[in-house]
Design a protein around this motif. Structure first.
Motif, PDB file in Angstrom:
ATOM      1  N   GLY A   1       0.804  -1.218   0.000  1.00 45.21           N
ATOM      2  CA  GLY A   1       0.000   0.000   0.000  1.00 45.21           C
ATOM      3  C   GLY A   1       0.834   1.265   0.000  1.00 45.21           C
TER       4      GLY A   1
ATOM      5  N   PHE B   1      -2.577   3.915   0.977  1.00 40.07           N
ATOM      6  CA  PHE B   1      -3.746   3.082   0.678  1.00 40.07           C
ATOM      7  C   PHE B   1      -4.750   3.102   1.810  1.00 40.07           C
ATOM      8  CE2 PHE B   1      -5.204  -1.402   1.293  1.00 40.07           C
ATOM      9  CZ  PHE B   1      -6.145  -1.417   0.286  1.00 40.07           C
TER      10      PHE B   1
ATOM     11  N   LEU C   1      -4.332   0.953  -4.284  1.00 34.26           N
ATOM     12  CA  LEU C   1      -5.087   2.188  -4.129  1.00 34.26           C
ATOM     13  C   LEU C   1      -6.075   2.354  -5.272  1.00 34.26           C
ATOM     14  CD1 LEU C   1      -2.914   5.071  -2.852  1.00 34.26           C
ATOM     15  CD2 LEU C   1      -5.351   4.910  -2.676  1.00 34.26           C
TER      16      LEU C   1
END
Lengths: 226, 159, 226, 98, 108, 86, 286
Positions: C7, C26, G93
């Motif tokens: 992330g 993230f 993401l």
């Protein structure tokens, strides 16, 4: 006198040896419960059977056999209890709606004439609440709550006014805040850890007690409205 | 199209729990085959079962050492650097507890759980956030149940 | 393995004893998104639906009544906060508790609608959530047994994956799927009946999708393919 | 000889009681009988806890077990009443039909 | 980083060119669609535009991005004309410029 | 030490027999009998918790089982009264 | 150059290129169907036009929510630009952003109170069930390359060659995802003409402008991820050519296929996702 072993370096071989049998037991029980649910048509029976699935879960968690595992069993238990309660309530309301309005609103009066029910509740309730207060925390809350619940359920004849509900719910909400404050003190001002400990322990105690006793109030089905 | 029919049967909410339990059951069956290696370097290990009670420790099975308010007990936590007062909750004894522990050998559980003790250390201090969530879960369940009870089960006449 | 290949780099941690919350870009993004939606829901009113009446030329407006609105908004806010928490927590067991909280709150949001079919959906969802506690907590416990820790930041540093870890994580994923993953299916049931209250149903879908995304990260943390 | 007598410990006796209770609860058809066997089962549990020397837990269990019994009794009696009432109603309807 | 600024420049000139082409062609033609009729001005613009875009190294006095931007602008005017117009002009322009590009790079 | 194994395996036996009994025992189509039968695995679990010396969990579990059976019985009685066909 | 300017630059580029590409798609589709079609610039002009028009809000809408949700869509896709071309961040993401995109799509429909929006939102939930597995292709990439960070994936491809060749099934899955996001595609059930404009039905003026703005960025970003992840570091012209080629290809498919009904659409996508994931894993193990 204190013990020779306070905290061992590794988990004791006894527990390690029991791990596999315990996990397999948990899996077996879960499997039995799941299979039963999968061919169960009746929703109420499915609800009862989820209890067994929950037991399987608790066995798997307990099989780790450390102090951590024990403290993880407690949340699992609470989750089980909470969900079963919410869902059974939903099931009931669904059925009541399905039946429409022709159903009798008031449940049958219970004309039990057992000696046990007139003398026992007060005694048990007092003992349980006292013992729960002594234990404090979740365990104490569950025990004291069980006592109050039993008391309320066995005293069907006497009415509980409607605002008891709000009172009990409010008390438990405040207790929850106490607990949160305690939790924060632990990390913000660790020097006052004893205060935090007491706040947490009794906050959770009061909260769980009142929540459990609300089940009993709910069991009354209908409030006497003022 | 047969596939479509299966899809349609699945769309019935009543079947989803059954279907789900079958899937979980299948995965659980795999658990009998998978080799399970238990790592014996665990956090918060405890002595062999019944060891402390057999040694007539009044605090059994939760004796982790320490003196009340002065000396912390032994706690093998994950991040000792993040817990300033680690072990103190374990070592804490309330006056009643001291009294009871001097009288009898068999009330260890009670002593060690009346504020203080190992489980309280884990539940309130090192893993306190879990307990916040746990009690919130209980609270939410009660909110839902009581709302359903108040509005559907009981007050139906007002609809 | 380093957590930053999943992330992004760790921007900060919040230690709460053994439970450490960590923020990578993230996690931070999903955290912020969950909070933003929660804030929006907190200030929004619900939409109403205009339906033509049969036999006349009048329209009928279907609205959420006041008590129901308040309860559902409260539950939706709790759900949003729980989702936000689940996005940043660095502890496996903490995550399971967040997921369970989301699950029970979702049941509540669906169950607050006064229609038999929707109540039925809520009940069935509740059954799944109860069954789901077995794989959820059981999976977390098996990962604990296999690794000796439940902190994700520690698990990520273990260089190997044992079969028990893989099995535990599969169970864990199934558990998450049962607690919140199936929620949209039942929430859509409410939507199909054109029950107003879209902001509250939104949070069900949001939490379900975000939790699944986060679960995938956790699965990748536990199982190291290399 | 003494080796056989050694087997009669609290643990073993309670284990036997537990197994008997289990079989009894499962096998007996009538709910009231089941409740009685359940009490035996719980007696076994308390015995085991005592064998483990946790007197405080045994105390709590000793308080909760009768509570569970009483709750089950209340439930059984209530459900019995409901069923009888329903049968009566049914019989009444059939009588009218006849 | 300058890459991106130039890139943006080209896109902007393309967009502005298209809009200009659209406006210009709506003013000029009132019929919706005419087949096989080549507009001389558009043809010239297309040829110049494609020539500038593909063969900008030939004009070494002006910085290449200016050349390309102007070229893209001219191309866009022709491509962006109202539906049905500017197709043949674009193809012819592209073909001529492409031919020169091949001559310049492959053969020489 | 033998005691521990006795407790543990009695617990395991109780849990498994009890859950089988709950699923396919005689007369389990009556919900109240089924609920009574779930008490057996619950006691088996208590024994397993006792083996692991998780006494606080045991204490809580004993209290929680009572509350759970109370909730279930309430639902059963109420539904029976309604004459609901599930 | 500082970060803000970089973000601004990339957002403008992605918006302009995305709109022109969407216009191109309409044009190609029209030509295949023997129509003259609108100018390529049309989609962009539409967006500008909506920004200038008067905004009207339905009386039944869930008020701050209904407006904020459109802005939310913009925000998440701008965030995608920041993660993508600007910082070359984590692919996970993108996964999160895509998940939130589905949520926003869902709720843009239901918050208006219109029955068409409601239908579209129900369909959005179904299609999410199909598209999120498709997006799980990122995990296959992770299994292959051992990283989720875009810049590392590009480096990996420079060393080992394009991923398009080594995991073609994953690329196919991602292409199906791109296809399902394009207007008029066989999988575009949320915007099928049977429900007017789907979730956009009740959005006028400024709000529609926001929606179209983010749609353009979304289209650009999806193509950008496809090219970056499966082909590797390209220069701007390479990206442009790749995007035009994919857009034209998508347009071909869209022009020649009908919109599937929701059930079939979801089933097809799930089947494709299943084949893709299982096939890729087998290929990886092999």
């Amino acid at each position: 006198m204190t013990a020779t072993v306070l905290v061992p370096n590794v988990v004791s071989p006894v527990v390690v040896g029991l791990f596999l049998p315990a996990v397999f037991t948990g899996i077996t029980v879960g499997l039995i419960g799941l299979l039963a649910i999968s061919y169960q048509k009746n929703d109420l029976h499915a609800l009862i059977l989820t209890d067994i699935v929950g037991i399987g879960m608790l066995i798997i968690v307990a099989s780790v056999g450390t102090d951590l595992a024990e403290s993880l069993v407690l949340p699992g238990l609470v989750v089980e209890l909470a969900e079963i309660m919410a869902i059974s309530e939903i099931l009931m309301s669904r059925e009541i709606r399905k039946q429409g309005k022709s159903v009798e609103l008031f449940p049958l009066p219970l004309n039990l004439d057992m000696e046990v029910l007139t003398t026992a509740p007060v005694f048990f309730a007092v003992i349980l609440v006292a013992y729960g207060a002594f234990l404090s925390g979740f365990t104490g809350g569950a025990i004291a709550g069980g006592g109050i619940l039993f008391y309320v359920i066995s005293r069907i004849a006497r009415g509980v006014p409607s605002n008891t509900w709000e009172g009990l719910a409010g008390a438990s909400g405040i207790a929850w805040c106490l607990w949160l404050v305690g939790f924060l003190i632990f990390f913000v001002a660790p020097d006052y850890w004893l205060l935090a400990l007491f706040l947490s322990a009794f906050g959770v105690f009061i909260k769980v007690t009142f929540k459990a006793s609300l089940v009993g109030v709910m069991g009354r089905e209908e409030f006497k409205k003022e | 199209m047969k596939l479509g029919r299966i899809w349609n049967t699945l769309a019935n909410p009543k079947r989803i729990p059954r279907f789900y339990s079958v899937i979980v059951g299948l995965v659980l069956i795999a658990g009998f085959i998978v080799p399970m290696a238990y790592d014996n370097h665990q956090l918060y290990p405890r002595p062999t079962p019944q060891l402390q009670i057999d040694e007539q420790d009044p605090f059994a099975p939760y004796d982790r050492g320490g003196a009340p308010l002065t000396e912390p007990g032994i706690v093998k936590s994950q991040y000792p650097q993040f817990a300033a007062k680690q072990g103190y909750v374990t070592g804490y004894l309330s006056p009643i507890s001291i009294l009871v522990s001097n009288t009898t050998l068999y009330f260890g559980t009670s002593i060690y759980s009346s504020p203080g003790g190992l489980i309280d250390e884990i539940l309130y201090y090192s893993r306190g956030f879990d307990t916040v969530l746990e009690s919130s879960i209980l609270m939410m369940a009660f909110v839902v149940a009581s709302w359903v009870a108040l509005n559907f089960t009981m007050k139906r006449k007002e609809d | 393995m380093d957590i930053s290949i999943l992330g992004g780099p760790i921007l900060g941690i919040i230690p709460l004893g053994d439970i450490v919350l960590y923020f990578t870009p993230f996690n931070l993004f999903m955290f912020a998104a969950a909070l933003a939606f929660t804030a929006l829901i907190a200030i929004s009113s619900t939409e109403s639906q205009v339906e033509a009446e049969f036999g006349t030329l009048k329209n009928r407006e279907v609205k959420v009544d006041k008590a129901e609105f308040k309860l559902r908004r409260f539950l939706a806010i709790v759900c949003g906060l729980a989702t936000a928490g689940a996005m940043v927590t660095g502890d496996l067991f903490d995550f399971t508790l967040f997921v369970t909280l989301i699950g029970i709150v979702n049941i509540g949001i669906v169950a607050a609608v006064k229609e038999i079919d929707v109540l039925d959906a809520a009940f069935q969802y509740g059954l799944i959530a109860m069954i789901g506690t077995l794989p959820l907590f059981g999976g977390a416990a098996l990962v604990l047994a296999a690794t000796g820790t439940i902190s994700l930041l520690q698990i990520v540093q273990i260089p190997y994956t044992t079969s028990l870890m893989a099995f535990g994580s599969i169970l864990f994923f199934l558990g998450v799927a049962g607690e919140t993953g199936v929620a949209p299916f039942f929430a859509t049931k409410a939507e199909m009946f054109r029950t107003p209250g879209s902001p509250f149903l939104l949070i069900i879908h949001l939490s379900s999708l975000l939790v699944i995304v986060r679960t995938i990260e956790i699965l990748l943390i536990i199982n190291k393919p290399f | 000889m003494s080796s056989i007598l050694d087997l009669i410990t609290i643990t073993n006796v309670s284990a036997v009681v537990l197994v008997i209770g289990t079989l009894g609860v499962i096998a007996l058809p009538k709910p009231i009988d089941k409740v009685i066997m359940l009490s035996i089962l719980q007696g076994g549990l308390i015995g085991t806890i005592v064998a483990a020397k946790y007197l405080d837990v045994a105390m709590a269990a000793a308080i909760f077990d009768p509570i569970a019994t009483v709750i089950f009794l209340i439930g059984i009696i209530k459900i019995d009443e409901i069923r009888k009432k329903k049968e009566k109603e049914k019989a009444g309807e059939e009588g009218i039909l006849a | 980083m300058y890459d991106q600024i130039f890139y943006l420049l080209y896109i902007l000139s393309f967009v502005i060119g298209s809009i200009a082409g659209l406006v210009f062609s709506y003013k000029k033609y009132t019929e919706p669609f005419i087949t096989r009729n080549i507009d001389l001005i558009a043809l010239i613009l297309a040829i110049i535009g494609w020539m500038l875009v593909l063969n900008y190294p030939l004009i070494s006095i002006i910085p290449s991005f200016v050349t390309i931007a102007i070229g893209v602008f001219l191309i866009a005017i022709v491509i962006g004309m109202r539906p049905g117009y500017g197709r043949y002009e674009t193809i012819i322009g592209f073909a001529l410029a492409g031919l020169i590009w091949i001559l310049r790079t492959v053969i020489l | 030490m033998l005691d521990i194994y006795t407790w543990f395996y009695t617990g395991v036996a109780l849990v498994i027999i009890g859950s089988i009994g709950t699923v396919i025992g005689p007369g389990v189509n009556d919900p109240i009998i089924r609920t009574l039968n779930t008490e057996i695995p619950a006691i088996g679990l208590s024994l397993i918790l006792l083996t692991y010396n998780s006494t606080i969990a045991l204490l809580t579990y004993i209290a929680a089982t009572t509350i759970i059976s109370m909730i279930l019985l309430r639902a059963i009685v109420r539904l029976e009264e309604l004459g609901a066909e599930l | 150059m500082n970060l803000m300017a970089n973000i601004l630059l990339n957002v403008i580029i992605s918006f302009l290129v995305g709109s022109v590409l969407l216009g191109l798609q309409r044009k190609v589709m029209a030509r295949i169907q023997m129509r003259p079609g609108p100018p390529i610039i049309q989609h962009l002009l539409h967006t500008f036009k909506f920004f200038l028009k008067e905004s009207a809000f339905p009386k039944t809408a869930a008020m701050p929510f209904y407006i904020a949700i459109t802005a939310m869509l913009c925000v998440i896709w701008v965030a995608a630009v920041i993660v993508g071309p600007v910082t070359e961040g984590s692919l996970l993401l993108f996964f999160a952003i895509y998940a939130i995109h589905k949520i926003v799509e869902h709720n843009a429909g239901s918050s208006s109170g219109s029955p068409y929006g409601k239908l579209s939102c129900v369909r959005a939930v179904f299609s999410a069930a199909a598209e999120v597995p498709l997006f799980a292709v990122l995990i296959i990439i992770y299994l292959k390359t051992g990283t989720m960070i875009l810049s590392n994936i590009v480096t990996y491809q420079n060393q080992h060659g394009a991923l398009l060749l080594s995991i073609p099934l994953a690329a196919l899955m991602f292409f199906v995802l791109i296809l399902s996001k394009s207007p008029y595609s066989p999988f575009a059930i949320t915007k099928g003409k049977d429900i007017v404009s789907g979730y956009e039905t009740e959005h006028f003026g400024l709000l529609r402008g926001y929606l179209m703005f983010s749609e353009s960025i979304a289209w650009y970003m999806l193509l950008w991820i496809f090219l970056t992840v499966f082909i590797g570091g390209l220069n701007p012209v390479g990206y442009l050519i790749g995007m035009v080629v994919i857009t034209a290809f998508v347009a071909f498919i869209n022009a020649l296929t009908p919109i599937l009904n929701p059930n079939h659409s979801v089933m097809t996508q799930v089947t494709l996702a299943f084949i893709g994931i299982v096939g890729s894993v087998i290929l990886l193990l092999y």
